[in-house]
Design a protein around this motif. Structure first.
Motif, PDB file in Angstrom:
ATOM      1  N   TYR A  81       0.846  -1.191   0.000  1.00 31.39           N
ATOM      2  CA  TYR A  81       0.000   0.000   0.000  1.00 31.39           C
ATOM      3  C   TYR A  81       0.885   1.245   0.000  1.00 31.39           C
ATOM      4  O   TYR A  81       1.944   1.261   0.640  1.00 31.39           O
ATOM      5  CB  TYR A  81      -0.929  -0.003   1.206  1.00 31.39           C
ATOM      6  N   TYR A  82       0.420   2.290  -0.705  1.00 28.11           N
ATOM      7  CA  TYR A  82       1.226   3.482  -0.918  1.00 28.11           C
ATOM      8  C   TYR A  82       0.405   4.737  -0.615  1.00 28.11           C
ATOM      9  O   TYR A  82      -0.815   4.765  -0.818  1.00 28.11           O
ATOM     10  CB  TYR A  82       1.694   3.567  -2.376  1.00 28.11           C
ATOM     11  N   ALA A  83       1.092   5.786  -0.177  1.00 24.58           N
ATOM     12  CA  ALA A  83       0.493   7.110  -0.032  1.00 24.58           C
ATOM     13  C   ALA A  83       1.565   8.134  -0.370  1.00 24.58           C
ATOM     14  O   ALA A  83       2.752   7.912  -0.115  1.00 24.58           O
ATOM     15  CB  ALA A  83      -0.022   7.334   1.385  1.00 24.58           C
TER      16      ALA A  83
ATOM     17  N   GLY B  15      -2.556  14.839  -3.481  1.00 26.60           N
ATOM     18  CA  GLY B  15      -2.119  13.607  -2.828  1.00 26.60           C
ATOM     19  C   GLY B  15      -2.776  12.388  -3.443  1.00 26.60           C
ATOM     20  O   GLY B  15      -3.765  12.498  -4.185  1.00 26.60           O
ATOM     21  N   HIS B  16      -2.232  11.210  -3.150  1.00 29.38           N
ATOM     22  CA  HIS B  16      -2.765   9.974  -3.703  1.00 29.38           C
ATOM     23  C   HIS B  16      -2.572   8.816  -2.733  1.00 29.38           C
ATOM     24  O   HIS B  16      -1.701   8.858  -1.858  1.00 29.38           O
ATOM     25  CB  HIS B  16      -2.098   9.632  -5.043  1.00 29.38           C
ATOM     26  N   VAL B  17      -3.387   7.779  -2.885  1.00 33.08           N
ATOM     27  CA  VAL B  17      -3.231   6.505  -2.188  1.00 33.08           C
ATOM     28  C   VAL B  17      -3.372   5.398  -3.226  1.00 33.08           C
ATOM     29  O   VAL B  17      -4.066   5.566  -4.241  1.00 33.08           O
ATOM     30  CB  VAL B  17      -4.262   6.325  -1.059  1.00 33.08           C
ATOM     31  N   ALA B  18      -2.706   4.269  -2.988  1.00 35.54           N
ATOM     32  CA  ALA B  18      -2.744   3.168  -3.957  1.00 35.54           C
ATOM     33  C   ALA B  18      -2.500   1.840  -3.265  1.00 35.54           C
ATOM     34  O   ALA B  18      -1.894   1.781  -2.185  1.00 35.54           O
ATOM     35  CB  ALA B  18      -1.702   3.387  -5.058  1.00 35.54           C
ATOM     36  N   GLY B  19      -2.963   0.780  -3.909  1.00 39.40           N
ATOM     37  CA  GLY B  19      -2.659  -0.582  -3.501  1.00 39.40           C
ATOM     38  C   GLY B  19      -2.233  -1.376  -4.710  1.00 39.40           C
ATOM     39  O   GLY B  19      -2.926  -1.349  -5.739  1.00 39.40           O
TER      40      GLY B  19
ATOM     41  N   GLU C  87      -5.688   3.025  -7.713  1.00 38.68           N
ATOM     42  CA  GLU C  87      -5.128   4.278  -7.202  1.00 38.68           C
ATOM     43  C   GLU C  87      -6.205   5.356  -7.213  1.00 38.68           C
ATOM     44  O   GLU C  87      -7.014   5.435  -8.146  1.00 38.68           O
ATOM     45  CB  GLU C  87      -3.939   4.716  -8.048  1.00 38.68           C
TER      46      GLU C  87
ATOM     47  N   ASP D 278      -6.674   9.732  -6.423  1.00 45.42           N
ATOM     48  CA  ASP D 278      -5.937  10.970  -6.208  1.00 45.42           C
ATOM     49  C   ASP D 278      -6.894  12.143  -6.129  1.00 45.42           C
ATOM     50  O   ASP D 278      -8.018  12.092  -6.639  1.00 45.42           O
ATOM     51  CB  ASP D 278      -4.914  11.202  -7.329  1.00 45.42           C
TER      52      ASP D 278
ATOM     53  N   SER E  38       6.041   8.697  -3.423  1.00 45.06           N
ATOM     54  CA  SER E  38       5.179   7.809  -2.651  1.00 45.06           C
ATOM     55  C   SER E  38       5.976   7.101  -1.549  1.00 45.06           C
ATOM     56  O   SER E  38       7.173   6.834  -1.709  1.00 45.06           O
ATOM     57  CB  SER E  38       4.542   6.745  -3.554  1.00 45.06           C
TER      58      SER E  38
ATOM     59  N   LYS F 111       5.868   3.543   0.641  1.00 45.44           N
ATOM     60  CA  LYS F 111       5.304   2.196   0.668  1.00 45.44           C
ATOM     61  C   LYS F 111       5.215   1.697   2.110  1.00 45.44           C
ATOM     62  O   LYS F 111       6.203   1.681   2.833  1.00 45.44           O
ATOM     63  CB  LYS F 111       6.174   1.244  -0.151  1.00 45.44           C
TER      64      LYS F 111
END
Length: 221
Positions: A40-42, A76-80, A92, A94, A218, A220
């Motif tokens: 997971y990322y931000a 900003g963004h979040v992702a998996g 993702e 954003d 990002s 992790k």
């Protein structure tokens, strides 16, 4: 006794050398394992956008005008992400604050404007990993708060949330096991949105399309 122990140890060491040499299980790897993109990322992103807004007045004497728009954005963004061999799949989302906008003056001297106050998207992401390098495509549903305005002696401005779509591509590179940097291109199409405006102005439609290029950082988890 001491000489016997030393001699026995030496004899066992001599026997062990060919045994280890013949056994591939004891080979020491020459390189570390590759980077695993699963996680997971931000993070944050910033960049530049440009495009065009087509404005069509739908009452009175119909006409069209097309302000060019451009400006910066930050968000900003979040992702998996999940990695399968070299394939990487994920999602993702954003959200960006934007100064993308522009104006143009009509033949009658009125100033027409379009401003993208904010924009964001929810996307599917698919890529190909080469150790710490990831090349990917991305696309999904896009949202934006878009203002339309006109100054003709009197003035008005109206902002609505537009829904459209986006598609793009990018590249990410893992600097460390935790920090990833990248660059991305996106195209956004918000179609036509109808705006009801008060007199003395006429109702109108606005069709907004624009491109962005940006960089991202990002973390992790």
């Amino acid at each position: 006794m001491r000489r016997l122990i030393v001699a026995s140890a030496g004899f066992l060491a001599v026997l062990a050398v060919p045994a280890f040499a013949a056994d591939p299980a004891v080979d020491v790897p020459m390189t570390a394992p590759g980077f695993d993109w699963t996680g997971y990322y931000a993070g944050l992103q910033a960049g530049y956008g440009w495009g065009q807004s087509d404005i069509s007045v739908t009452e009175g004497a119909p006409f069209s005008i097309a302000p060019d728009i451009d400006g910066g954005f930050v968000g900003g963004h979040v992702a998996g992400l999940w990695q399968f061999n070299q394939a990487v799949l994920g999602a993702e989302a954003d959200l960006n604050y934007s100064s993308v906008g522009g104006t143009t003056v009509s033949a009658l001297g009125s100033t027409f404007g379009t401003d993208i106050k904010w924009f964001g998207s929810v996307n599917a992401k698919a890529g190909y990993a080469m150790d710490r390098l990831l090349v990917y495509g991305i696309g999904g549903v896009a949202f934006a708060g878009i203002e339309i305005s006109q100054v003709a002696g009197p003035a008005f401005a109206s902002t609505r949330t537009n829904v459209g779509w986006t598609v793009g591509a990018g590249v990410d590179y893992a600097l460390t096991d935790k920090f990833v940097v990248g660059a991305q291109y996106r195209y956004y199409d918000f179609g036509s949105e109808h705006y009801d405006v008060a007199e003395p102005f006429n109702d109108r439609d606005q069709n907004v399309k624009f491109n962005t290029v940006g960089i991202n950082l990002s973390y992790k988890f």
